[in-house]
Design an enzyme around this catalytic site. Structure first.
Site, PDB file in Angstrom:
ATOM      1  N   GLN C 229       0.824  -1.196   0.000  1.00  0.00           N
ATOM      2  CA  GLN C 229       0.000   0.000   0.000  1.00  0.00           C
ATOM      3  C   GLN C 229       0.868   1.260   0.000  1.00  0.00           C
ATOM      4  OE1 GLN C 229      -2.632  -2.273   3.290  1.00  0.00           O
ATOM      5  NE2 GLN C 229      -3.275  -0.183   3.012  1.00  0.00           N
ATOM      6  N   ARG C 376      -7.840  -1.034   8.957  1.00  0.00           N
ATOM      7  CA  ARG C 376      -8.859   0.003   8.835  1.00  0.00           C
ATOM      8  C   ARG C 376      -9.001   0.777  10.127  1.00  0.00           C
ATOM      9  NH1 ARG C 376     -13.399  -1.874   4.460  1.00  0.00           N
ATOM     10  NH2 ARG C 376     -13.759   0.236   3.744  1.00  0.00           N
ATOM     11  N   CYS C 377      -7.867   1.195  10.696  1.00  0.00           N
ATOM     12  CA  CYS C 377      -7.941   1.701  12.057  1.00  0.00           C
ATOM     13  C   CYS C 377      -7.177   2.961  12.337  1.00  0.00           C
ATOM     14  CB  CYS C 377      -7.481   0.648  13.024  1.00  0.00           C
ATOM     15  SG  CYS C 377      -5.777   0.828  13.489  1.00  0.00           S
ATOM     16  N   GLU C 747     -12.338   4.427   6.660  1.00  0.00           N
ATOM     17  CA  GLU C 747     -12.275   3.584   7.848  1.00  0.00           C
ATOM     18  C   GLU C 747     -13.350   3.853   8.870  1.00  0.00           C
ATOM     19  OE1 GLU C 747      -7.516   2.860   7.835  1.00  0.00           O
ATOM     20  OE2 GLU C 747      -8.313   4.570   8.910  1.00  0.00           O
TER      21      GLU C 747
END
Lengths: 302, 174, 801
Positions: C229, C376-377, C747
């Site tokens: 990513q 996703r945090c 997110e």
């Protein structure tokens, strides 16, 4: 991720298949749906030296009512065939309830009922169903055919009584003498999960009384458990809240669950009681209409 | 065809059983000489070179590898390649015709049924098998039929809408 | 001054695919045809395949490794062990948290699944066969499966490789105002307490991690195609670890089948494949299997909370105290950019107006995979918001106040922005009460409470759960954030060709978020070039401008801003070209979408395409030709979207199974570039929230065996279990400091969602005295809570017969 090497044969006749198994000895396995065997081979939990693929054997992909009133399921009858079977929906409530709950839709397109029985996974749904129905397996080998009742077929986890040179060609459900009722309930946290608990109940009634009963449990012991005391307690009795409660209690007592990441032994035993109660409760004669839908109820987390 | 590989000497040559199979993939006839242990997913991806079918998990759960074999939706990671001998395989690359996309492909685009795209081929093929059997499914039917295909991105709601879009288009086309 | 209506030739922004257009996705074209280009799709001539041998034990000394039978297998080219790596100083590598991590185990294995050796062979099947032939002699050591075991007197020291490490404690850290908080608690009428465990989870995109490393001896250039990513961060890390010059390293991130933070860290597999390629001078492909991914790569969460709230009896929150213990696994390799050991845990309670707060945090080593901040945090923000909303729920219950009213009473007010939180963050904008109103109306709150009361009389357990939060997205401004010292700006490079078509490259990297579609929309908005005329590329460090990648919902806030800024630079030059073409001075030029015109004669104008052509064929004297530029954006602050998630459930008291009745989401993320894509992001996040709340987790038994290292045990919900969602976008509060007013969104739902589900189940159990059931709220846990009227913990080790 990948199986280790093996020899592969895809015979076109049953005799050929049997001959190959005789030759292969203990290290040969039959490949039908492969939805249990191939995953094990990929993880290298199973490494047979010879795989005998029976998918090309003719005339085994059927399920039908025999002239003698039995239900006969061929070795290549897929779970999906049973899930969409009008015959089952009309005449076999326990089987019709279980079929959609086996694995997931894609696995159901390949996996077979007979294969599932042979695989002998304590988490297998069909073994409970067939045990509750008093079913049997027809084995074909060099010494001819024989019928093995389910209660004798599976001897432990992943072990059955087939000789190494026998192939299970058919499963048989005996003819009903009364009106069939029953169902299959399974607690799985999501589609395709192994059962936390599964319960198969198959009864036949004549008038107000239960003439035959079978109750079998999935996932609460080293292998499929036949709750014979519970079934015996129902035989000859009408279905009332009391007789149901007694059967449910006996079924729970027959379970041998283990505490693990799916829950405590106590919880699982409790679920057995709940499921037996629910299935029998939905089979009460007064709720005949509701029974049809309720028996096909699925029990899933969310 | 010429095939050249390293000469390891005769002693080193392992006893690798190889089988010859004939199969059809997306309408094209193929011959392959393969080890029995080769998984169908790998035959498709590395043998035939069609990489639209994906490998996601190692326990037959995720469905990213879904293809059609003789019209039935199956997980190609859990079928041996040798088992498609004499059979027809359809992968995502076989969905579109020469001139246009299959309504399922169009539906996924119209209804934002994909994000990273990894589960999408498997979803579409499982959906195709559903629509072949049931051209007018309810939302529940769709969710049930796709319950063997996992997605992490979309939350499934738009996937369901995509399949229903395609169902309607297919019914309209007659 | 603008043109009058009948003279305006401004383009219709929605028609050209500008901001607010639910433009269909460009990416879809290839994915629906099965023509994506994921890492495992890449085939290079002469390519070999790598497979990793992993440790079956969670904690053990390695006495010997015998790889001779593996070497002898036909088709095997190379076997690497920790010993061989050590000769090249590659057995250990630095982590992004200034610790070290084993590449291949040397002295000990420190978690089940740790990489011990790897084999490179002609074919992945052979590589796997060879792995099985490697014999490792282990001497088992006692395993540590939770922080308490790690902190015990007699605990084995896991990191005995580090000099001076005499315990399993990694750090102690604190933030906030201890004195003020203590005073608040002294003054409190009621103190509400809550303890819980946020279980270990894993982002688990369907596509696993992998790399194709290609070292070309002739050019000395290393090219690595890999699932990352953040390709530029990887290039910097590889330059450091492999000691290769930065300009001779090219990282290409092709299509990625989901990231969710799992594809940010540098994994041993990448390093081994790179070394193997250098040694063999052939491309080496490593694709991990799902078990490898789940058991060894960047997990998420696994953190314990002790929380307290100081409350006034009318419901005002006076202070918050939190202590967290984080289980970091065997190496401290959080990939998070803040200078704070516990990441952004202290962003908790940012939505509420609280005078004082204090947080203490501790990190502990255990025998598990390293990681902690993925999924996703936004770097511990998921934990922060879950803890927050669980504490808020408990506090409202303890006070006997309505859940919605309690939150509303304590929200930061609309006119109070920018707002300084008690932990020192500055939130940017919001209309929290309005969002709550929308949510409550949508769920028909009053009626549900009536329905709930009625149902209870019949023994049916209905429940409603609320979760409201604002979270920091868009790391991050250079004063406070960096990764390995590199600041967290991002970038965009825009080249407009002579016919007015363009190519845009950014330093972000989409893994499904649709950047190829949305970035073009920003260009369309700024320049009036139709989005279809702008091709977008990301992921190749040789061509993309330097950026810090996509995770933590930072792309729209940072890279998106850079896209807007570079477009404005282009427009500024185009304005000069327009003036030249129209033969007026620049001050007389006005802009409307797609066109410059003369203020005093609006019918006289030139399109942006005409300006582009002029940039190559008709420049004014002294102007450099071309219409290309680059922008780097260093965000002045994080952006703070706000969300309200409301879930209603019914719990079956006999089995503990719960079903979602309805799920309402109200998301205020400022300006939405592409509403369709934004909704897709929200639904994806809600599904992960539902997954974590209901069934998905990794745990360990007493022997240190990982439960949840494959999809049979690590449960992802399918379309059958997953509920439907009702999304609301009525409230739009632009971000005051972002060029197009957008905030992050990717997110939010995964951050705020889990508490909504859990709070709903807890609400259904109201009146039983149960305060907490740890996630995942499995049926057996619910049943146990109901039957025994007690809280249920999910912390490892699992109970077993």
């Amino acid at each position: 991720m990948f199986p280790s090497r093996f020899r592969y044969e895809a015979p076109h006749s049953l005799d050929e298949a049997i001959a190959l198994l005789s030759e292969g000895g203990d290290d040969a396995k039959v490949l039908a749906g492969g939805q249990s065997l191939v995953p094990m081979m990929k993880l290298r939990f199973a490494s047979p030296a010879l795989l005998v693929d029976i998918n090309n054997l003719p005339g085994l992909a059927y399920h039908r009512e025999g002239a003698d009133g039995t239900l006969r399921i061929g070795a290549l009858c897929r779970h999906a065939d049973l899930e969409f079977s009008e015959l089952l929906k009309g005449t076999q409530p326990t089987m019709a309830a279980a079929a959609p709950l086996v694995a997931d839709p894609l696995v159901r397109n390949r996996g077979t009922l007979v294969g599932s029985l042979c695989h002998g996974d304590p988490q297998g749904d069909w073994a409970s169903v067939m045990l509750a129905l008093g079913g049997s397996v027809i084995a074909a080998g060099p010494r001819g055919r024989r019928s093995i009742p389910l209660s004798e077929f599976v001897t432990g986890p992943f072990q059955n009584t087939l000789e190494h040179d026998e192939i299970a060609v058919e499963a048989v459900v005996p003819k009903a003498t009364g009106t069939r009722a029953g169902g299959y309930l399974k607690l799985e946290r999501r589609v395709g999960d192994f059962a936390t608990v599964g319960v198969a109940v198959a009864i036949e009634t004549s008038g107000a009384n239960v003439t035959r009963a079978g109750i079998a449990l999935t996932g609460v012991g080293g292998s499929t458990i036949g709750a014979t005391d519970a079934a015996a307690a129902l035989a000859g009795q009408p279905l009332t809240a009391e007789t149901i409660a007694e059967a449910a209690g006996l079924a729970a007592a027959a379970a041998q669950p283990r505490t693990d990441h799916r829950g405590t032994a106590e919880y699982k035993r409790h679920l057995v009681r709940v499921f037996v109660t629910r299935i029998l409760g939905s089979s009460l004669p007064a709720d005949a209409a509701a029974a049809d839908t309720a028996a096909a109820d699925t029990e899933r987390a969310a | 065809m010429t095939l050249v590989y390293d000469d390891l000497g005769d002693e080193a040559k392992p006893d690798v059983p190889v089988r010859k199979i004939r199969f059809t993939i997306n309408g094209k006839k193929k011959v392959a000489e393969i080890e029995p242990r080769l998984l169908l997913a790998d035959l498709i991806r590395r043998g035939v070179g069609l990489t639209g079918t994906h490998r996601g998990c190692d326990t037959t759960n995720c469905g990213a590898c879904t293809v059609l074999v003789d019209g039935a939706a199956i997980k190609s990671c859990t079928m041996l390649a040798v088992q498609v001998d004499g059979r027809e395989v359809t992968t995502v690359e076989g969905l579109a015709s020469a001139s246009e996309l299959h309504p399922l492909q169009e539906g996924f685009r119209q209804e934002h049924g994909l994000q990273c795209g990894f589960c999408t081929p498997g979803m579409m093929l499982a959906a195709k098998a559903l629509l072949d059997r049931n051209p007018d499914p309810t939302e529940e039917d769709v969710r049930w039929a796709l319950s063997g295909n996992l997605c992490r991105c979309t939350g499934y709601q738009n996937i369901v809408k995509s399949v229903l879009w395609a169902a309607e288009k297919l019914r309209a086309e007659g | 001054m603008t043109t009058t209506a009948d003279e305006s030739r401004a383009l219709d922004e929605i028609k050209i695919g500008g901001l607010g257009s639910s433009r269909k996705r460009v990416e879809d074209d290839r994915f629906i045809r099965g023509k994506g280009n994921y890492t495992d799709d890449i085939v290079l001539p002469g390519m070999l395949h790598m497979e990793i041998l992993r440790s079956p034990l969670p904690h053990a000394r390695i006495k010997s490794i015998d790889a001779s039978r593996a070497w002898a297998l036909p088709g095997v080219h190379l076997v690497l062990t920790g010993e061989t790596m050590a000769t090249r100083n590659l057995a250990w590598m630095p982590t992004l948290s200034y610790d070290t991590q084993a590449v291949l185990a040397t002295d000990k294995v420190r978690f089940q699944g740790q990489e011990v050796a790897c084999v490179i062979a002609d074919d992945p099947y052979i590589a796997k066969d060879a792995c099985e032939l490697i014999e490792v002699d282990y001497e088992p050591l006692p395993p540590v499966v939770n922080p308490w075991q790690g902190l015990a007197e007699d605990a084995p020291i896991i990191r005995d490789d580090k000099t001076g490490q005499d315990s399993n404690v990694i750090y102690h850290w604190e933030v906030g105002d201890k004195t003020g908080t203590d005073r608040a608690f002294e003054q409190a009428d009621v103190v509400s307490k809550l303890e819980l465990h946020y279980p270990r989870s894993h982002p688990s995109p369907i596509e696993c991690c992998g790399s194709v490393a290609d070292f070309n001896r002739a050019t000395s250039k290393l090219t690595v195609y890999m699932t990352t990513q953040a390709p530029h961060i990887i290039r910097a890390a590889v330059a450091m670890v492999a000691e290769l010059p930065e300009h001779m390293i090219r990282i290409v991130s092709p299509d990625i089948g989901g990231g969710f933070g799992n594809k940010v860290p540098v994994y041993p597999g990448y390093v081994c494949s790179i070394l193997a390629s250098i040694l063999l001078e052939r491309p080496v492909k490593w694709i991990e299997d799902k078990t490898g991914n789940l058991i060894s790569t960047g997990f998420a969460r696994d953190i314990y909370l002790k929380g307290e709230m100081a409350l006034r009896k009318d419901g005002k929150i006076l202070g918050v105290r939190m202590h967290t213990d984080a289980d970091h696994g065997a190496f401290f390799s959080d990939a998070q950019p803040s200078k704070f050991k516990i990441g952004l845990m202290h962003s908790a309670f940012a939505a509420y107006d609280i005078p004082a707060a204090h947080l203490t945090a501790r990190g502990v080593y255990t025998n598990k995979a390293p990681g902690g901040v993925a999924y996703r945090c936004s770097f511990r923000v998921t934990e922060a918001m879950f803890f927050q909303e669980r504490m808020v729920q408990a506090a409202a219950d303890d006070l006997g106040l309505d859940q919605a009213a309690f939150r509303r009473m304590n929200f930061v007010r609309d006119d109070d922005f920018p707002h300084r939180t008690p932990f020192g963050f500055l939130t940017d904008s919001g209309q929290y009460a309005k969002c709550l109103d929308v949510g409550l109306k949508a769920i028909d709150y009053e009626n549900f409470r009536k329905e709930q009361a009625e149902a209870r009389k019949n023994g049916r357990l209905l429940g409603l759960g609320i979760s409201t939060m604002t979270e920091p997205l868009g790391a991050g401004n250079s004063r406070e954030y960096d990764i390995l010292g590199i600041k967290m700006f991002d970038s965009a490079d825009l080249k407009v060709h002579m016919t007015g078509k363009a190519i845009l490259r950014t330093g972000a990297k989409s893994q499904g978020q649709g950047h190829e579609t949305t970035w073009a929309q920003i260009v369309a908005h700024e320049l009036g070039i139709p989005a279809d005329d702008v091709v977008v590329e990301e992921g190749d460090t040789d061509t993309a401008p330097f950026g810090m990648g996509t995770y933590a919902s930072r792309s729209t806030p940072v890279a998106g801003a850079a896209v807007a800024m570079v477009s404005r630079k282009i427009r500024a030059k185009a304005r000069k070209l327009a003036a030249h073409l129209l033969e007026v001075s620049e001050e007389d030029i006005e802009w409307e979408l797609g066109r410059f015109y003369v203020r005093s004669a609006p019918a006289r104008g030139v399109s942006i395409q005409e300006c582009a052509m002029a940039a190559y064929s008709n420049m004014p004297d002294g102007m450099e030709p071309g219409l290309e530029n680059t922008a780097y954006y260093d965000p002045p602050n994080l952006t703070w979207p706000f969300a309200v998630y409301i879930v209603t459930v019914e719990v079956d008291p006999e089995t503990g199974v719960w079903d979602v009745l309805r799920m309402v989401a109200v998301d205020d993320c400022g300006v939405r570039i592409n509403p369709m894509i934004v909704e897709g992001q929200i639904m994806g996040g809600l599904t992960e929230a539902y997954a974590m709340a209901s069934m998905q987790f990794i745990t360990f038994d007493a022997e240190g065996n990982c439960v949840g290292s494959n999809y049979m045990d690590y449960l992802l919900p399918s379309a059958w279990e997953t509920p439907g969602y009702e999304l609301h976008s009525e409230v739009v509060t632009p971000c005051p400091h972002h060029p197009i007013g957008a905030k992050g969104i990717g997110e939010c739902a995964a951050v705020g969602g889990p508490a909504a589900f859990v709070n709903a189940v807890m609400d259904a159990l109201g009146g039983t005295g149960v305060r907490n059931i740890d996630m995942p709220v499995l049926p057996d846990r619910v049943w146990e809570a109901l039957t025994y009227r007690r809280d249920v913990s999910g912390a490892p080790p699992i109970r077993q017969d």
